[in-house]
Design an enzyme around this catalytic site. Structure first.
Site, PDB file in Angstrom:
ATOM      1  N   CYS A   1       0.815  -1.228   0.000  1.00 13.87           N
ATOM      2  CA  CYS A   1       0.000   0.000   0.000  1.00 13.87           C
ATOM      3  C   CYS A   1       0.840   1.266   0.000  1.00 13.87           C
ATOM      4  O   CYS A   1       0.371   2.323  -0.424  1.00 13.87           O
ATOM      5  CB  CYS A   1      -0.931   0.013   1.200  1.00 13.87           C
ATOM      6  SG  CYS A   1      -2.134  -1.298   1.101  1.00 13.87           S
TER       7      CYS A   1
ATOM      8  N   HIS B   1      -3.871   6.998   1.583  1.00 10.87           N
ATOM      9  CA  HIS B   1      -4.093   5.694   0.956  1.00 10.87           C
ATOM     10  C   HIS B   1      -5.473   5.207   1.376  1.00 10.87           C
ATOM     11  O   HIS B   1      -5.843   5.303   2.547  1.00 10.87           O
ATOM     12  CB  HIS B   1      -2.996   4.721   1.404  1.00 10.87           C
ATOM     13  CG  HIS B   1      -3.397   3.300   1.243  1.00 10.87           C
ATOM     14  ND1 HIS B   1      -3.794   2.798   0.032  1.00 10.87           N
ATOM     15  CD2 HIS B   1      -3.485   2.277   2.124  1.00 10.87           C
ATOM     16  CE1 HIS B   1      -4.114   1.518   0.186  1.00 10.87           C
ATOM     17  NE2 HIS B   1      -3.940   1.187   1.449  1.00 10.87           N
TER      18      HIS B   1
ATOM     19  N   ASN C   1      -9.944  -0.882  -1.636  1.00 10.26           N
ATOM     20  CA  ASN C   1      -8.506  -0.665  -1.433  1.00 10.26           C
ATOM     21  C   ASN C   1      -7.762  -1.221  -2.649  1.00 10.26           C
ATOM     22  O   ASN C   1      -7.759  -2.435  -2.873  1.00 10.26           O
ATOM     23  CB  ASN C   1      -8.086  -1.372  -0.138  1.00 10.26           C
ATOM     24  CG  ASN C   1      -6.598  -1.242   0.142  1.00 10.26           C
ATOM     25  OD1 ASN C   1      -5.811  -0.847  -0.727  1.00 10.26           O
ATOM     26  ND2 ASN C   1      -6.204  -1.597   1.359  1.00 10.26           N
TER      27      ASN C   1
HETATM   28  N1  ACO Z   1     -18.670  -9.698   6.432  1.00 12.73           N
HETATM   29  C1  ACO Z   1     -19.243 -10.007   7.607  1.00 12.73           C
HETATM   30  N2  ACO Z   1     -18.550 -10.302   8.714  1.00 12.73           N
HETATM   31  C2  ACO Z   1     -17.213 -10.267   8.633  1.00 12.73           C
HETATM   32  C3  ACO Z   1     -16.541  -9.948   7.435  1.00 12.73           C
HETATM   33  C4  ACO Z   1     -17.328  -9.665   6.302  1.00 12.73           C
HETATM   34  N3  ACO Z   1     -16.781  -9.337   5.123  1.00 12.73           N
HETATM   35  N4  ACO Z   1     -15.220  -9.987   7.667  1.00 12.73           N
HETATM   36  C5  ACO Z   1     -15.041 -10.317   8.949  1.00 12.73           C
HETATM   37  N5  ACO Z   1     -16.255 -10.493   9.547  1.00 12.73           N
HETATM   38  C6  ACO Z   1     -16.552 -10.845  10.923  1.00 12.73           C
HETATM   39  C7  ACO Z   1     -15.397 -11.530  11.615  1.00 12.73           C
HETATM   40  O1  ACO Z   1     -15.416 -12.916  11.367  1.00 12.73           O
HETATM   41  C8  ACO Z   1     -15.655 -11.185  13.055  1.00 12.73           C
HETATM   42  O2  ACO Z   1     -16.660 -12.056  13.551  1.00 12.73           O
HETATM   43  P1  ACO Z   1     -16.612 -12.611  15.073  1.00 12.73           P
HETATM   44  O3  ACO Z   1     -16.678 -11.377  15.938  1.00 12.73           O
HETATM   45  O4  ACO Z   1     -17.801 -13.506  15.154  1.00 12.73           O
HETATM   46  O5  ACO Z   1     -15.290 -13.312  15.185  1.00 12.73           O
HETATM   47  C9  ACO Z   1     -16.271  -9.794  13.012  1.00 12.73           C
HETATM   48  O6  ACO Z   1     -16.753  -9.633  11.674  1.00 12.73           O
HETATM   49  C10 ACO Z   1     -15.299  -8.688  13.328  1.00 12.73           C
HETATM   50  O7  ACO Z   1     -14.079  -8.889  12.561  1.00 12.73           O
HETATM   51  P2  ACO Z   1     -12.877  -7.912  12.677  1.00 12.73           P
HETATM   52  O8  ACO Z   1     -11.754  -8.423  11.832  1.00 12.73           O
HETATM   53  O9  ACO Z   1     -12.604  -7.645  14.122  1.00 12.73           O
HETATM   54  O10 ACO Z   1     -13.513  -6.576  12.001  1.00 12.73           O
HETATM   55  P3  ACO Z   1     -12.951  -5.123  11.973  1.00 12.73           P
HETATM   56  O11 ACO Z   1     -13.931  -4.188  12.532  1.00 12.73           O
HETATM   57  O12 ACO Z   1     -11.535  -5.053  12.497  1.00 12.73           O
HETATM   58  O13 ACO Z   1     -12.884  -4.830  10.402  1.00 12.73           O
HETATM   59  C11 ACO Z   1     -11.207  -4.674   8.678  1.00 12.73           C
HETATM   60  C12 ACO Z   1     -12.043  -5.599   9.574  1.00 12.73           C
HETATM   61  C13 ACO Z   1     -12.189  -3.903   7.807  1.00 12.73           C
HETATM   62  C14 ACO Z   1     -10.317  -5.536   7.835  1.00 12.73           C
HETATM   63  C15 ACO Z   1     -10.387  -3.681   9.526  1.00 12.73           C
HETATM   64  O14 ACO Z   1      -9.733  -4.374  10.551  1.00 12.73           O
HETATM   65  C16 ACO Z   1      -9.363  -2.910   8.732  1.00 12.73           C
HETATM   66  O15 ACO Z   1      -9.697  -2.094   7.908  1.00 12.73           O
HETATM   67  N6  ACO Z   1      -8.082  -3.115   9.014  1.00 12.73           N
HETATM   68  C17 ACO Z   1      -6.992  -2.313   8.387  1.00 12.73           C
HETATM   69  C18 ACO Z   1      -6.837  -2.580   6.909  1.00 12.73           C
HETATM   70  C19 ACO Z   1      -5.632  -1.835   6.392  1.00 12.73           C
HETATM   71  O16 ACO Z   1      -5.371  -0.708   6.741  1.00 12.73           O
HETATM   72  N7  ACO Z   1      -4.836  -2.486   5.584  1.00 12.73           N
HETATM   73  C20 ACO Z   1      -3.600  -1.854   5.167  1.00 12.73           C
HETATM   74  C21 ACO Z   1      -3.483  -1.747   3.778  1.00 12.73           C
HETATM   75  S1  ACO Z   1      -3.657  -3.285   2.912  1.00 12.73           S
HETATM   76  C22 ACO Z   1      -2.081  -3.709   2.261  1.00 12.73           C
HETATM   77  O17 ACO Z   1      -1.076  -3.136   2.576  1.00 12.73           O
HETATM   78  C23 ACO Z   1      -2.032  -4.903   1.396  1.00 12.73           C
END
Ligand code: ACO
Length: 336
Positions: A115, A263, A293
């Site tokens: 990223c 980003h 993203n």
């Molecule tokens: N739909 C429905 N439920 C989902 C989904 C989905 N697509 N994905 C995960 N869940 C569920 C999980 O299983 C979990 O369920 P549980 O509580 O029963 O275990 C629940 O939702 C919460 O999951 P989390 O992973 O805690 O969700 P969070 O609020 O953290 O959101 C996300 C996830 C969107 C990925 C977030 O953590 C995020 O944006 N992280 C940073 C991403 C980022 O900045 N990446 C950097 C760049 S990417 C790169 O460099 C390649």
């Protein structure tokens, strides 16, 4: 000593729009969950069978950037291509762009910083231009995620986030030292390398022959892995740090920012940074709602759209910032 300025910008996204509702037919997810957690409404994924690839999308964005820079392709002295999804394991897409654009035998460099890749690439290009070594450098960020995602419920934490697309700029010599890229700031923290990674088909763990022999349909190492919450917590801290570092290096304050282009990782991350810096909605450009993203493509795609919609004007202070896998993070402070 010179400065470098962005003299042309271009972008390209595939035509095919994939909505959150469409994804909920493939996996256990919902429009509500995706929008609430990420801000994403839809993303572009290449049409199966189309000839869009990371390299060809990069070429399409590059052609627009070169035209807008009002230079000839033969004026390009160097090519830098940032991606985490190259067409081939090797060679990288930089030389594919060179071939497609029929550019003479200038150097082509590939950057692997996920990223943060585009901002890293921009920084490398800036150094070459500052020293006077090159006058015009083509810098591309392009990404084709959709062919490599786990589109089942198992992969939903990652696959709903990523989209395909490309952005490109031409970076050119600027003799006015009050203008152009004022500074770039690059960081990484390898201790968290595995927190956001795609292990296969790297050579580190197993040889390709072992993978073929095992032929395990449940092998998850072919898909990106992300420790989402851990990445999120680090992202908000590092985004803020690296923007502040850039401002301080130039004796500027947050009040001096005209436009922040973060980003596009997650709308909630952008909003956190926006509030921390006291910026209005107009001062932060987001298009994650439409594209998801697109990793290395996200900053040039957003910058191009911001410029096309008249949000980037002569004399503006434009701040680019990125965070991602590695971990890596970076910023660029630009006087337009
Ligand atoms: N739909 C429905 N439920 C989902 C989904 C989905 N697509 N994905 C995960 N869940 C569920 C999980 O299983 C979990 O369920 P549980 O509580 O029963 O275990 C629940 O939702 C919460 O999951 P989390 O992973 O805690 O969700 P969070 O609020 O953290 O959101 C996300 C996830 C969107 C990925 C977030 O953590 C995020 O944006 N992280 C940073 C991403 C980022 O900045 N990446 C950097 C760049 S990417 C790169 O460099 C390649």
């Amino acid at each position: 000593m010179y400065h470098s300025k962005i003299s042309g910008l271009g972008s390209y996204v595939p035509d095919r729009i994939v909505t959150n509702d469409e994804l909920s037919k493939l996996m256990d997810t919902s429009d509500e969950w995706i929008q609430e957690r990420t801000g994403i409404k839809e993303r572009r994924w290449v049409t199966p069978g189309s000839d869009d690839t990371t390299a060809t999308m990069g070429v399409k964005a590059a052609k627009i950037a070169i035209e807008r820079a009002k230079i000839d392709k033969d004026d390009i002295d160097f090519i830098i291509f940032a991606t985490l999804s190259p067409d081939y394991y090797f060679p990288g897409p930089g030389v594919q762009v060179q071939k497609a654009l029929n550019i003479k035998t200038v150097g082509a460099l590939d950057v692997r910083n996920q990223c943060s890749g585009f901002v890293y690439a921009l920084s490398v290009a800036d150094q070459f231009i500052k020293t006077g070594m090159y006058k015009n450098i083509l810098v591309i960020g392009s990404e084709l995620h959709s062919r490599g995602l786990d589109k089942t419920t198992r992969g939903r934490g990652v696959s709903v986030i990523f989209g395909d697309g490309a952005g490109a700029v031409v970076l050119s010599r600027e003799e006015n030292l009050d203008k152009g890229i004022l500074s770039t700031h690059l960081h990484s923290q390898g201790e968290h390398a595995e927190e956001l990674s795609l292990i296969a088909p790297g050579m580190g763990k197993r040889w390709v022959s072992d993978i073929l022999e095992e032929n395990d349909p449940n092998d998850e190492s072919y898909f990106p892995y992300m420790n989402g919450q851990f990445v999120f917590k680090n992202a908000v801290v590092r985004f803020s740090e690296v923007i502040m570092e850039g401002l301080k290096a130039n004796n500027l304050n947050k009040e001096d920012i005209n436009l922040l282009i973060p980003h596009q990782a997650n709308l909630r991350i952008s909003q956190f940074v926006q509030h921390k810096f006291g910026l209005t909605d107009d001062q932060v450009f987001n298009n994650i709602m439409k594209y998801g993203n697109t990793t290395a493509a996200s900053v040039p795609l957003a910058l191009t759209e911001a410029w096309e919609s008249g949000k980037v004007n002569d004399g503006d202070l434009v701040v680019l910032a990125a965070f991602g896998s590695g971990f890596t993070w970076a910023s660029a402070i630009i006087r337009w």
